[in-house]
Scaffold this active site. Structure first.
Site, PDB file in Angstrom:
ATOM      1  N   GLU A 135      -5.481  -3.045   2.454  1.00 51.77           N
ATOM      2  CA  GLU A 135      -5.012  -2.348   1.254  1.00 51.77           C
ATOM      3  C   GLU A 135      -6.080  -2.243   0.184  1.00 51.77           C
ATOM      4  O   GLU A 135      -5.821  -1.783  -0.913  1.00 51.77           O
ATOM      5  CB  GLU A 135      -3.739  -3.017   0.711  1.00 51.77           C
ATOM      6  N   HIS A 178      20.447  -9.585  -7.271  1.00 51.89           N
ATOM      7  CA  HIS A 178      21.082 -10.072  -6.053  1.00 51.89           C
ATOM      8  C   HIS A 178      22.283  -9.189  -5.681  1.00 51.89           C
ATOM      9  O   HIS A 178      22.509  -8.854  -4.531  1.00 51.89           O
ATOM     10  CB  HIS A 178      21.537 -11.505  -6.318  1.00 51.89           C
ATOM     11  N   ASP A 223      -0.956   0.162  -2.292  1.00 52.90           N
ATOM     12  CA  ASP A 223      -2.125  -0.345  -2.996  1.00 52.90           C
ATOM     13  C   ASP A 223      -3.388   0.400  -2.592  1.00 52.90           C
ATOM     14  O   ASP A 223      -4.248   0.669  -3.422  1.00 52.90           O
ATOM     15  CB  ASP A 223      -2.296  -1.852  -2.751  1.00 52.90           C
ATOM     16  N   CYS A 269       2.672  -0.073   6.685  1.00 49.30           N
ATOM     17  CA  CYS A 269       3.895  -0.612   6.092  1.00 49.30           C
ATOM     18  C   CYS A 269       4.141  -0.132   4.667  1.00 49.30           C
ATOM     19  O   CYS A 269       4.977  -0.667   3.972  1.00 49.30           O
ATOM     20  CB  CYS A 269       3.886  -2.143   6.142  1.00 49.30           C
TER      21      CYS A 269
END
Lengths: 99, 555
Positions: free
Chosen positions: B433, B191, B457, B504
């Site tokens: 993918e 985080h 992928d 993407c």
């Protein structure tokens, strides 16, 4: 008036739920002249509970250590029955979202 | 000069003085100091409480503005704890009964509450002990000047060094204008790292034992491009990095001149440049570079770092907040994509010999419709508040789409019955993918509103190369002609069906690929937000009509 609520939040009543409750209760205290809301951990079938805490105090609520599956007991003392019912209704919305 | 090598979180070069950020001085208040004046001690405590509340108000406001309510909430909770009268009564009681100084009373109160939480049989509550300590430390700081942590001298050039930083440490330090930080521990996906990135703070983490206490006060340079920290740099290094920094600043300046400009090539071809978002804190950067939208919202982060499934309400609130923050620009939410290689304990997925080809992505969702429906309902409800789209990962057959649509329609009619608002015409798309999806993309295109090609992928499955395997990962080549031909095939089929096609994967941000993508007629490139301006520049300098034939004929 009092009622029971069974905790569903898998993390128990931690900082955020306790914070939401405390804010809610503080607002009730402002809205109604006579108003007290307490929370405790249920230990018997008839809303009996051990230590009762002021629900407007985040640390007090957290330190009850309520876990998922535990039953909390709420006590609402308002100016009249109508007010108590209103408070209970709003509180149940909050409970179902955070507790 | 010492050169330390670690993991860079945010690119950038900063010069500064190293300041140690320690917290372990807290226990030095464990010695009681006798005070005959209880009233004075109590008023000291009350004043410190007021100051602490003011600090928290400031932190809450700046966190709310920069990072949103989710991050800001922690300071609100801290305020409530300070206001708690059981806490204050305990402090006042100790001061009066024991004739103690206020610092000791706060310390003891803190220890007692911490103990209460630490002994609860709930791991989550046990961690709350640290909140109590945080607050008590803040109050003590307001009463006296503890050694070590004063971060007010020469604010502008401090670089913080410590073992590890919590997200709230970072938020607070940032409000004191630190330039960068270096830590011994930490991971790139924590985080804190995510925050550092969105706050654009150059930082190097997981330096381990290389970071020594005696470096305190030394001049240091962080090189966030090389993942290096230079302690007491020699003059040659200073000169070299000053030059590097100048170049970077110039580049940054040049790129920022592309803000607000359209993504149109010299000959008028338009392409959408959108952002990939893996965390709510990324949204700020997305707005900074004025992306066309969010092309890939990885919903996994909502499921990570917890012990239970997020509820519909929790998910709804996050999706809604993103959708409304984007002011009508599209937000493409990818449904949960986890599997045996990245999973949460509570999913209870057994270890697999071959997780990439195993129980993952849409396969889990279709097998556990409850998880899937909770997420779909939350996304649908958020669609009433912005331009939300749904993207389904790991599709390999038409049958999967049919099953998805059936479930989606169930969710829609449930919401209709409950009179909850949603966009009935919400656009749905699929990730391309798997090689199977490429080969039947003509069929799939008739069923959905858009395609999003996930090159990472796709390359792994098509070239049979495991990227995690050091022996073969040099063969992982997204520019392999096989991959480019597949992308062309998908683009052609999308065009025939009249649907949008985007990319993407990581190569969307590769400037060397932009010409090829434009030539193939890709409608959207979705990438990590900091790359968008660079690609925009490239698009605006490209003349597609001049290069298209040559590029396509080579494939």
């Amino acid at each position: 008036m009092n009622f029971k609520y069974k905790i569903k939040n898998p993390c128990g009543v931690h900082a955020r739920p306790a914070g939401h409750l405390a804010t809610f209760v503080k607002n009730c205290n402002k809205k109604y002249d006579e108003c007290e809301i307490k929370i405790g951990k249920s230990i018997s079938a008839d809303c009996g509970c051990g230590d009762c805490k002021d629900a407007s105090q985040i640390l007090s609520v957290m330190s009850l250590g309520l876990k998922k599956g535990d039953e909390a007991v709420f006590y609402i003392y308002g100016p009249d029955e109508q007010a108590e019912n209103d408070i209970k209704r709003d509180m149940c919305d909050l409970l179902s979202e955070h507790f | 000069m010492n050169v330390l090598k670690g993991v860079a979180v945010y690119r950038g070069i900063v010069f500064g003085k190293l300041k140690a950020y320690r917290k372990d001085y807290f226990d030095m208040y464990s010695d009681k100091v006798f005070s005959g004046n209880s009233e004075f001690e109590i008023s000291k405590f009350e004043n410190a409480k007021k100051d602490a509340m003011e600090q928290l108000d400031g932190l809450y406001e700046s966190a709310l503005k920069d990072l949103g309510e989710e991050h800001a909430m922690i300071f609100g909770v801290h305020k409530m704890i300070i206001e708690d009268y059981e806490y204050s009564e305990s402090v006042a009681g100790i001061i009066k009964k024991e004739h103690a100084n206020a610092e000791y009373a706060v310390w003891l109160t803190s220890r007692r509450f911490e103990h209460k939480f630490e002994t609860m049989d709930n791991e989550y509550m046990q961690q709350r002990a640290s909140d109590i300590r945080d607050i008590s430390r803040r109050i003590i700081n307001c009463m006296s000047n503890p050694p070590g942590d004063k971060i007010n001298e020469d604010k502008k050039s401090l670089i913080i060094g410590c073992d590890d930083l919590s997200p709230s440490d970072l938020l607070e330090l940032n409000s004191n204008y630190i330039k960068g930080f270096i830590t011994m521990l930490g991971s790139k996906n924590s985080h804190t790292s995510i925050l550092a990135k969105s706050m654009k703070i150059p930082s190097i983490i997981s330096l381990g034992e290389q970071l020594k206490p005696e470096f305190e006060g030394c001049d240091v340079i962080i090189d966030g491009f090389a993942g290096a920290v230079y302690v007491s740099p020699d003059s040659a290094t200073i000169r070299r990095l000053k030059k590097k920094k100048e170049l970077c600043d110039k580049q940054e300046e040049l790129l920022s001149s592309f803000k607000g400009k359209e993504n149109v090539s010299l000959d008028g071809q338009e392409v959408q440049l959108s952002a990939n978002v893996s965390h709510i804190a990324d949204i700020k950067v997305v707005k900074d570079v004025d992306a066309n939208g969010i092309g890939l919202f990885r919903s996994e982060f909502i499921f990570m770092g917890r012990h239970n499934y997020p509820t519909e309400e929790e998910q709804f609130r996050i999706y809604k907040s993103v959708a409304s923050k984007m002011d009508g620009k599209h937000v493409t939410i990818r449904t949960l994509d986890v599997g045996a290689d990245k999973q949460m304990d509570y999913f209870d997925i057994p270890k697999e010999a071959n997780p990439a080809m195993g129980y993952r992505g849409i396969r889990i969702c279709l097998d556990r419709p409850n998880i899937f429906k909770t997420q779909l309902r939350a996304i649908l409800r958020a669609s009433a508040y912005g331009n939300v789209e749904i993207l389904f990962p790991m599709i390999s057959s038409l049958d999967e789409i049919i099953r998805i649509k059936k479930i989606l329609n169930e969710c829609k009619s449930e919401l209709r019955c409950q009179k909850l608002d949603f966009n009935d015409d919400i656009k749905i798309g699929i990730m391309i993918e798997t090689p199977a999806a490429v080969m039947i993309s003509d069929i799939l295109a008739k069923e959905v509103d858009f395609f999003s090609i996930g090159t990472n992928d796709l390359v792994q499955y098509s070239l049979a190369v495991d990227r995690q395997n050091d022996k073969v990962n040099f063969m992982f080549n997204p520019q392999h002609r096989a991959i480019l031909r597949m992308i062309k095939m998908v683009c052609d089929n999308a065009k025939l069906a009249g649907i949008r096609v985007g990319i993407c994967g990581e190569i969307a941000a590769d400037e060397n690929m932009t010409e090829i993508f434009l030539s193939l007629g890709v409608n959207e490139l979705s990438m990590s937000a900091p790359f968008i301006l660079g690609i925009r520049k490239k698009v605006r300098e490209t003349n597609v009509s001049l290069i298209r034939d040559q590029i396509v004929s080579k494939l």
